[in-house]
Design a protein around this motif. Sequence first.
Motif, short mmCIF file in Angstrom:
data_model
loop_
_atom_site.label_atom_id
_atom_site.label_comp_id
_atom_site.label_asym_id
_atom_site.label_seq_id
_atom_site.Cartn_x
_atom_site.Cartn_y
_atom_site.Cartn_z
N VAL A 1 71.35 54.84 4.46
CA VAL A 1 70.28 55.04 5.44
C VAL A 1 70.86 55.02 6.85
O VAL A 1 71.95 54.48 7.09
CB VAL A 1 69.18 53.96 5.32
N ILE A 2 70.11 55.60 7.77
CA ILE A 2 70.49 55.59 9.18
C ILE A 2 69.22 55.36 9.99
O ILE A 2 68.14 55.80 9.61
CB ILE A 2 71.20 56.90 9.60
N CYS A 3 69.35 54.65 11.10
CA CYS A 3 68.21 54.46 12.00
C CYS A 3 68.73 54.29 13.42
O CYS A 3 69.92 54.08 13.64
CB CYS A 3 67.37 53.26 11.58
N ALA A 4 67.80 54.38 14.35
CA ALA A 4 68.09 54.10 15.76
C ALA A 4 67.25 52.89 16.15
O ALA A 4 66.05 52.88 15.95
CB ALA A 4 67.73 55.29 16.63
N SER A 5 67.91 51.87 16.68
CA SER A 5 67.19 50.67 17.10
C SER A 5 68.17 49.75 17.82
O SER A 5 69.36 49.78 17.55
CB SER A 5 66.60 49.94 15.89
N ALA A 6 67.61 48.92 18.67
CA ALA A 6 68.45 47.90 19.33
C ALA A 6 67.83 46.52 19.13
O ALA A 6 68.20 45.58 19.80
CB ALA A 6 68.58 48.21 20.81
N ALA B 1 66.61 47.07 13.63
CA ALA B 1 68.02 47.26 13.29
C ALA B 1 68.51 46.16 12.36
O ALA B 1 69.18 46.43 11.35
CB ALA B 1 68.87 47.28 14.57
N GLN B 2 68.17 44.93 12.68
CA GLN B 2 68.59 43.81 11.84
C GLN B 2 67.90 43.84 10.48
O GLN B 2 68.50 43.53 9.45
CB GLN B 2 68.30 42.49 12.55
N GLY B 3 66.63 44.21 10.47
CA GLY B 3 65.90 44.31 9.21
C GLY B 3 66.46 45.38 8.30
O GLY B 3 66.60 45.17 7.08
N VAL B 4 66.81 46.52 8.86
CA VAL B 4 67.42 47.60 8.07
C VAL B 4 68.77 47.16 7.54
O VAL B 4 69.09 47.34 6.37
CB VAL B 4 67.53 48.90 8.89
N LYS C 1 75.85 43.66 12.73
CA LYS C 1 77.10 43.68 11.95
C LYS C 1 77.15 42.52 10.96
O LYS C 1 77.57 42.70 9.82
CB LYS C 1 78.30 43.61 12.89
N ARG C 2 76.71 41.33 11.38
CA ARG C 2 76.69 40.17 10.47
C ARG C 2 75.78 40.40 9.27
O ARG C 2 76.01 39.84 8.20
CB ARG C 2 76.22 38.91 11.21
N ARG C 3 74.77 41.21 9.47
CA ARG C 3 73.82 41.48 8.39
C ARG C 3 74.24 42.69 7.56
O ARG C 3 73.48 43.15 6.71
CB ARG C 3 72.42 41.65 8.96
N GLY C 4 75.42 43.23 7.82
CA GLY C 4 75.96 44.29 6.98
C GLY C 4 75.82 45.70 7.50
O GLY C 4 76.22 46.65 6.83
N GLY C 5 75.28 45.88 8.69
CA GLY C 5 75.10 47.22 9.24
C GLY C 5 76.36 47.75 9.90
O GLY C 5 77.15 46.99 10.46
N GLU C 6 76.54 49.06 9.81
CA GLU C 6 77.61 49.74 10.55
C GLU C 6 77.01 50.22 11.86
O GLU C 6 76.07 51.00 11.86
CB GLU C 6 78.12 50.95 9.76
N VAL C 7 77.54 49.75 12.97
CA VAL C 7 76.96 50.06 14.28
C VAL C 7 77.67 51.24 14.92
O VAL C 7 78.90 51.30 14.96
CB VAL C 7 77.02 48.83 15.22
#
Length: 158
Positions: free
Chosen positions: A59-64, A68-71, A99-105
């Motif tokens: 998945v991909i999203c835009a958020s700050a 973002a953390q939920g995704v 990043k701590r929650r596993g997202g690629e920023v």
Amino acid sequence: MLFRSAVETPLELAANLSSRAGNKILLKREDMQPVFSFKLRGAYNKIASLSPEKLKRGVICASAGNHAQGVALSAARLGCRAVIVMPESTPDIKVDAVKRRGGEVVLAGSSYDDAYAKALEDGFKQPVSFLHTKEAIEHLNKVRDDFMQYKDLLRQKK
């Protein structure tokens, strides 16, 4: 299945508001979720509803913010890659939390609109599912999210 990411949050009496309203008012403390927002529920529901093929692609999203953390957290718990496009001006604390929650920023542009455009562009280049903060998460899952919260409320009220 939702509770793999979200936690059951307590009800708290809003004493001052109850007094002013002349009725007992309870607040559902969704700010106590792991990402400090109800948005975790919508993100998890949407990602969990993807087909196995779409989950594999990511998945991909835009958020700050909390979306973002939920995704990122929801995707990680479901074994799904999550790319989060954030404005370059996003505070490090928020970038690090994703990043701590596993997202690629991916940092792009000076505003949310710039990050959104980049997420759409990257989403078209890769076969990933785009998760829009409002429409794809909150709007499409509002009924489901409300049901989950009301279910908690009813169970806790007993």
